[in-house]
Design an enzyme around this catalytic site. Structure first.
Site, mmCIF file in Angstrom:
data_model
loop_
_atom_site.group_PDB
_atom_site.id
_atom_site.type_symbol
_atom_site.label_atom_id
_atom_site.label_comp_id
_atom_site.label_asym_id
_atom_site.label_seq_id
_atom_site.Cartn_x
_atom_site.Cartn_y
_atom_site.Cartn_z
ATOM 1 N N CYS A 133 77.797 48.707 50.492
ATOM 2 C CA CYS A 133 76.477 48.630 49.933
ATOM 3 C C CYS A 133 75.154 48.523 49.903
ATOM 4 O O CYS A 133 74.167 49.018 49.324
ATOM 5 C CB CYS A 133 76.924 46.738 48.983
ATOM 6 S SG CYS A 133 78.554 46.765 48.359
ATOM 7 N N TYR A 134 75.451 48.122 51.660
ATOM 8 C CA TYR A 134 74.219 48.220 52.163
ATOM 9 C C TYR A 134 73.262 49.518 51.478
ATOM 10 O O TYR A 134 71.637 49.768 51.423
ATOM 11 C CB TYR A 134 73.458 47.788 53.385
ATOM 12 C CG TYR A 134 72.497 48.075 53.577
ATOM 13 C CD1 TYR A 134 71.787 46.615 54.452
ATOM 14 C CD2 TYR A 134 71.589 48.695 54.877
ATOM 15 C CE1 TYR A 134 70.593 46.782 54.608
ATOM 16 C CE2 TYR A 134 70.961 48.996 55.555
ATOM 17 C CZ TYR A 134 69.596 47.564 54.945
ATOM 18 O OH TYR A 134 69.022 47.626 56.096
ATOM 19 N N HIS A 135 73.404 50.767 52.028
ATOM 20 C CA HIS A 135 72.974 52.327 51.837
ATOM 21 C C HIS A 135 73.462 52.621 50.695
ATOM 22 O O HIS A 135 72.862 53.420 50.620
ATOM 23 C CB HIS A 135 74.578 52.721 52.779
ATOM 24 C CG HIS A 135 73.676 52.919 54.570
ATOM 25 N ND1 HIS A 135 72.581 52.737 54.882
ATOM 26 C CD2 HIS A 135 74.789 51.648 55.383
ATOM 27 C CE1 HIS A 135 72.928 52.374 56.474
ATOM 28 N NE2 HIS A 135 73.942 51.933 56.517
#
Length: 398
Positions: A295-297
């Site tokens: 999700c972060y990337h």
């Protein structure tokens, strides 16, 4: 080790009694409720007097305290037992005493008693020195403000003591830190019948108790694993030093990982989605990333739904390490066991987007004007859960 740290350790070892705790805002007069001198708990009364004070009396004596192996103060040991008071204090440090400043909040105060009139006092400011001192005497960060048990004997609740022995009997070596943490949790949970409901209602207390239990378990393991070494004849000073360093390094390396393992269990049992040591920019690895690196990337995933948490047993110096660990996340959360930090450092943290998460019992040790900006562990969990309640609409990204 620094020279001051080495000297503090030697003094404690040679003392008749020794005590330590973190300096608070009340000591420095920054909380508005300052009373003269350092407060000493009743359990450490032998540090001041050969006999405990009794209600209705007032006792005092003048002593010499040599600070940092450098200068001496003629200070006063006092017991106030009159009217509603029942407390011990060390007072009278003289004008210009350098360790009652706001920046000393969060430093570790150590006092060692040699005779009824002669003492040594030390202030440790660096996280590395504090960790090394705790490691040498096998102390838990959250268990200070008491006499230091120089002998290292395990003093535990009878039920916990039995469970710790049963666990340590399974091994002839030190298991990895994750197994040690799980063992401490297992012993504590059995003794106090902890269930998931309790982990969700009072994670702050249970986390602190798990950490204290693991410290006791580690002492049990040391006594067992190093039993033969205690009777071993060393052929040289180098051989002895190598073995001693091995013991100390094991203690120091355990503490930080232990905190991460206990937090991980708390988050899992509270149903949070997270990833440990997820890789962000420049191969940085925050201790905890919510919900995960995928999700972060994915830049379609809203940045406001992301949360990161660093975990440091002490953080006077180390808090700066989390600033650049996750560029997409504006506010970096940092969990610490350290009670009390100076206003200057708290302001610097806030200016750099770092928000502290601390055990509930430690909040009162921080400057009163900053206490509302802190989160306890329960509040942090609720905050992350509220964010993750909206995750189903991004379910395909997880």
């Amino acid at each position: 080790m620094s020279e001051i740290l080495n000297s503090a350790i030697r003094s404690v070892q040679q003392s008749k009694a020794a005590w330590c705790r973190f300096i608070t805002g009340n000591d420095t007069g920054k909380t508005g409720s300052h009373q003269a001198g350092f407060y000493i708990p009743k359990c450490a009364s032998t540090l001041l007097f050969d006999k405990p004070g009794h209600k209705g009396e007032f006792k005092e004596k003048t002593v010499k305290v040599k600070w940092q192996d450098d200068f001496i103060t003629e200070s006063c040991m006092k017991y106030y037992g009159q009217k509603t008071r029942n407390e011990y204090r060390i007072t009278r440090f003289g004008h210009g005493f350098p360790f009652l400043q706001d920046d000393n909040v969060g430093d570790l105060l150590i006092l060692a008693k040699f005779t009824e009139e002669d003492y040594a006092g030390y202030i440790l400011s660096r996280d590395e020195d504090i960790d090394a001192f705790f490691a040498f005497f096998n102390l838990a960060t959250g268990v200070t403000n008491q006499l230091i048990n120089v002998d290292g004997n395990v003093k535990a609740n009878v039920k916990i003591d039995q469970l710790l022995k049963e666990f340590s009997d399974r091994f002839t070596y030190f298991p990895e830190t994750r197994i040690m943490a799980a063992g401490a949790q297992e012993c504590y949970n059995k003794a106090y019948r902890v269930n998931d409901g309790m982990l969700q209602k009072m994670p702050d207390k249970i986390l602190s108790d798990w950490i204290d239990t693991e410290t006791a378990l580690f002492k049990c393991m040391e006594e067992k694993v190093y039993a033969d070494m205690l009777t071993q004849r060393f052929d040289s000073v180098e051989a002895f030093t190598e073995k001693a360093n091995q013991v100390l390094n094991r203690r120091k390396s355990r503490a930080g990982k232990s905190l991460e393992h206990h937090l991980s269990t708390i988050f899992t049992r509270n149903g949070l989605i997270f990833e440990e040591q997820a890789v962000t920019e420049d191969n940085k690895k925050p201790d905890f990333l919510f919900p995960n690196a995928e999700c972060y990337h994915n830049f379609q995933f809203p940045a406001e739904e992301l949360t990161m948490l660093g975990a440091k047993t002490t953080c006077k110096d180390r808090w700066r390490q989390v600033i650049n660990e996750a560029d997409r996340i504006e506010i970096k959360h940092l969990f610490t066991l350290q009670p009390g930090i100076s206003k200057n450092q708290l302001k610097e943290m806030s200016d750099n987007g770092v928000k502290l998460v601390v055990p509930q019992k430690n909040i009162s040790t921080f400057p009163i004007e900053y206490q509302s900006s802190l989160s306890n562990l329960t509040e942090f969990i609720h905050m992350v859960r509220n964010k993750q309640d909206s995750l189903p609409k991004y379910y395909n990204l997880i």
